[in-house]
Design an enzyme around this catalytic site. Structure first.
Site, short mmCIF file in Angstrom:
data_model
loop_
_atom_site.label_atom_id
_atom_site.label_comp_id
_atom_site.label_asym_id
_atom_site.label_seq_id
_atom_site.Cartn_x
_atom_site.Cartn_y
_atom_site.Cartn_z
CB CYS A 2 -0.64 -0.08 1.36
SG CYS A 2 -2.10 -1.46 1.38
NE ARG A 27 4.50 1.79 -0.86
CZ ARG A 27 5.34 1.95 -0.03
NH1 ARG A 27 6.26 2.73 0.57
NH2 ARG A 27 4.85 0.74 1.45
CD1 TRP A 74 0.00 -6.49 -3.44
CD2 TRP A 74 0.18 -6.13 -1.31
NE1 TRP A 74 0.34 -7.09 -3.17
CE2 TRP A 74 0.65 -7.62 -1.91
CE3 TRP A 74 0.68 -6.87 0.18
CZ2 TRP A 74 1.47 -8.33 -1.29
CZ3 TRP A 74 1.67 -7.61 0.28
CH2 TRP A 74 1.88 -8.86 -0.26
CG ASN A 100 0.32 2.62 3.33
OD1 ASN A 100 -1.02 2.34 3.27
ND2 ASN A 100 1.02 2.97 3.66
N GLY A 101 -0.35 -0.77 7.23
CA GLY A 101 0.09 -1.82 7.88
C GLY A 101 -1.58 -2.93 7.92
CD GLU A 480 18.45 -12.58 -6.11
OE1 GLU A 480 17.80 -13.60 -5.71
OE2 GLU A 480 17.65 -11.54 -6.66
CE LYS A 484 15.56 -11.27 -9.10
NZ LYS A 484 16.10 -11.13 -7.81
CD GLU A 487 11.56 -11.74 -8.16
OE1 GLU A 487 10.88 -10.96 -7.56
OE2 GLU A 487 12.72 -11.32 -8.42
CG HIS A 503 20.15 -37.56 -3.07
ND1 HIS A 503 20.49 -38.78 -3.08
CD2 HIS A 503 21.43 -36.83 -3.48
CE1 HIS A 503 22.26 -39.10 -2.63
NE2 HIS A 503 22.68 -37.66 -2.85
CE LYS A 602 12.33 -2.93 -5.26
NZ LYS A 602 13.15 -4.31 -5.74
C1 AGP Z 1 13.20 -10.03 -4.57
O1 AGP Z 1 13.15 -10.09 -6.70
C2 AGP Z 1 12.12 -9.86 -4.33
N1 AGP Z 1 12.12 -8.51 -4.55
C3 AGP Z 1 12.06 -9.46 -2.96
O2 AGP Z 1 12.16 -11.39 -3.27
C4 AGP Z 1 12.78 -8.94 -1.68
O3 AGP Z 1 14.29 -9.77 -1.55
C5 AGP Z 1 12.54 -9.38 -0.62
O4 AGP Z 1 11.34 -8.71 -0.50
C6 AGP Z 1 13.43 -8.37 0.33
O5 AGP Z 1 12.97 -7.10 0.65
P1 AGP Z 1 13.86 -6.47 1.60
O6 AGP Z 1 15.66 -6.47 0.41
O7 AGP Z 1 12.93 -4.43 1.16
O8 AGP Z 1 14.29 -6.36 2.24
#
Ligand code: AGP
Length: 607
Positions: A2, A27, A74, A100-101, A480, A484, A487, A503, A602
């Site tokens: 949000c 976001r 969100w 927000n929250g 990683e 990538k 997602e 395994h 984000k």
């Molecule tokens: C990865 O591409 C994501 N954006 C996500 O995994 C992100 O790294 C994670 O939510 C942690 O965010 P932060 O580094 O802002 O704490």
């Protein structure tokens, strides 16, 4: 996640709110809304879906109101819909609130409000707030909000408008970011600084437990008990242009290409011939000597950076390290005492689970070092020491430059600890420093060959599953690379320690299953090649990744991606770049929304 904006001043408020909300789109959100204070009362406009839907609803004939609030939602409680979108109002329409929250006890409060005769119309937790304000209001909105805040449990950043106070916004914060922008006879509110950067660089950062009443004459901040608080003005030094796409098709591509600069900036002033300079970490040699255990705690990509950090710290500083996913950490009773060092990694510095882990660690008397990208973020403010990465604002949901600069943060920290414990020879330190200085230019070298990766990504248009394999640090980077790809391209991807495949997972390898095999850790190179042969024997299509000059890998795979030579410990910073590019181009080729992948935000500021 949000986003909140608010404005009071001389300008027509709706364009200011809409522009602010656009800046917060990165976001992630599923609905948006605004409320403005007209002469006749509060007008609320809300719409599910993209901001464009709200703009359409607002039409061209903007009201000339000069005070209002806006929100991108969100969904957490209640599905994305017009009704569940913020702002929310009370029964009389006297108040409108964006939030927000999460209000954790909202069900109980809702039940109580219904018994008092209130009509709750949405499925959200937020809607209890305006009804509670309505209940407690006796002529002073801030006072009513203070009463409400005694009742609610959870996290919030909220902004309220009242029909009875047409020249006033009231804001409050607990565990969710909120800033107040100070203009000339105008004031802005935002959950994130980029939303107001076009208007002002002077801000107040609201702290947890603070309420502010903003009117045309200024801002008055108090604590939740009503005691006045003197705020310091924070000058935002970010370049607004840094938050724009700069000619790239997507923020993600721009951010991938910014890595040479970000990597260089993160090292600037932190290296000399003999080692690292990290005055921001104020541990004495004795304190470092007394550390008996380190926990690295983070989420997602930042957690992947932590996995690399573990290997580096254990290898160089010889201190045992555990790496925890932040959402698990505080629920498993970690064994922490005053000799434990906890390192939290967070790009945003606002990730709820990471922040909660930090607080738990401090509660248990651990020293906490934060590695974060956002100055004055919650994580930065609450840690004992902060190592800032200098990636600049990261807008794309998929983290790229934040990850590689976090890796540098891990290298710097591991070296700092090793130097303090005298666990590395001077020759080794100087070898690492020399290699580190080469990294920004080597990253550029990889980016100069991005067209080859773009061609490779075309073959990913039709695939369903991709496997990433590697050993040691290559395994950490595989995780990683896999995140990538999944997602942003929605291709099912998994990362495995190469030796673990047989395994179980090997059963999934059939004709032409793409396998991306990282082979930069020369200590285990022969073993990795054996694992590559295992998948090749099942007719997988193998794309290998190794250092330039290693012509051997080409004999065992279908195609090879080469990266410049560096030492094993630094190779993750380089080897991930082709994987980021591969994910990016695969996502574009598959027609996905690269910068705003479905279901993701984000910054995850709720548990
Ligand atoms: C990865 O591409 C994501 N954006 C996500 O995994 C992100 O790294 C994670 O939510 C942690 O965010 P932060 O580094 O802002 O704490």
């Amino acid at each position: 996640m949000c986003g909140i904006v608010g404005y009071i001043g001389k300008q027509a408020v709706i364009p200011v709110l809409v522009e602010g909300l656009k800046k917060l789109e990165y976001r992630g959100y599923d609905s948006a809304g605004v409320a403005v204070l007209e002469e006749k009362g509060i007008e609320v406009y809300k719409s599910a879906g993209r901001l464009a839907n709200l703009v359409e609803k607002l039409g061209d004939g903007y009201s000339d109101a000069t005070i209002g609030i806006g929100h991108t939602r969100w969904a957490t409680h209640g599905r994305p819909s017009d009704l569940n979108a913020h702002p929310h109002s009370d029964c009389s329409g006297d108040f409108a609130i964006v939030h927000n929250g999460i209000i954790e006890n909202y069900l109980e409060l809702k039940e109580w409000l219904i018994k008092q005769g209130h009509q709750i119309v949405s499925e959200t937790d937020t809607e209890v707030l305006p009804h509670l304000v309505e209940h407690f209001y006796k002529g002073d909105t801030a006072e009513a909000i203070r009463q409400v805040l005694i009742k609610v449990h959870g996290s919030f950043a909220m902004v309220a408008l009242s029909r009875n106070h047409k020249e006033q916004m009231v804001v409050a914060r607990k565990d969710s970011p909120l800033v107040i922008g100070l203009g000339e006879g105008e004031y802005f509110v935002a959950s994130d600084i980029p939303a107001i950067l076009n208007y002002t660089r002077q801000i107040y950062i609201l702290a947890d437990g603070e309420i502010a009443v903003i009117d045309r004459d200024g801002v008055r901040v108090t604590d939740f008990q009503g005691n006045p608080i003197q705020k310091e003005v924070f000058e935002v030094k970010w370049d607004t242009v840094a938050a724009e796409k700069d000619g790239y098709e997507h923020f993600m591509l721009k951010e991938i290409f910014e890595q040479p600069r970000a990597l260089k900036d993160t090292l600037t002033g932190r290296l000399n011939h003999n080692g690292v300079i990290l005055p921001e970490v104020a541990l004495t040699a004795e304190e470092v000597a007394n550390i008996n255990k380190i926990f690295i705690v983070a989420c997602g990509t930042a957690w992947h950076a932590g996995l690399v950090g573990k290997t580096l710290i254990e290898r160089w500083a010889r201190i045992p390290v555990e790496v925890d996913i932040a959402s698990e950490f505080r629920y498993r009773s970690p064994l922490i005492d005053e000799h434990t060092l906890v390192v939290v990694i967070s790009q945003s510095g606002e990730t709820a689970d990471t922040l909660a882990a930090l607080r738990e660690a401090r509660r248990l008397s651990a020293r906490v070092i934060a590695v974060t990208n956002v100055v004055s973020s919650s994580v930065a403010r609450e840690a004992n020491d902060v190592i800032y990465t200098c990636a600049g604002p990261e807008i794309a949901v998929a983290s790229t430059k934040a990850y590689t600069t976090q890796l540098e943060g891990m290298v710097l920290l591991a070296l700092y600890l090793a130097e303090a414990r005298d666990s590395l020879s001077l020759e080794k330190i100087s070898e690492i420093i020399s290699a580190l200085k080469e990294i920004p230019a080597q990253a550029q070298e990889i980016l100069n060959q991005s067209s080859a990766i773009k061609d490779l990504a075309r073959s990913f248009i039709v695939v369903d599953d991709v496997f990433f394999i590697g050993r040691s640090l290559d395994w950490s980077v595989s995780m990683e690379g896999s995140l990538k790809l999944k997602e942003i391209s929605y291709i099912h991807a998994e990362a495995y320690a190469a030796g673990e495949l047989k395994h179980g997972t090997l059963a999934l390898i059939t004709d032409n299953t793409p396998v991306i095999a990282l082979a930069t850790q020369m200590e285990v190179y022969e073993k990795t090649v054996s694992n590559i042969k295992e998948v090749k024997a099942r007719d997988a299509k193998v794309i290998g990744l190794t250092f330039k000059g290693n012509d051997d890998l080409a004999k065992s795979v279908d195609q090879v991606i080469y990266i410049p030579q560096t030492i094993a410990e630094l190779s993750p910073i380089l080897s991930v770049i082709p994987l980021q590019l591969l994910a990016y181009y695969a996502s574009v080729a598959r027609g996905c929304d690269v910068d705003k992948p479905r279901n993701l935000a984000k910054s995850v500021t709720v548990e």
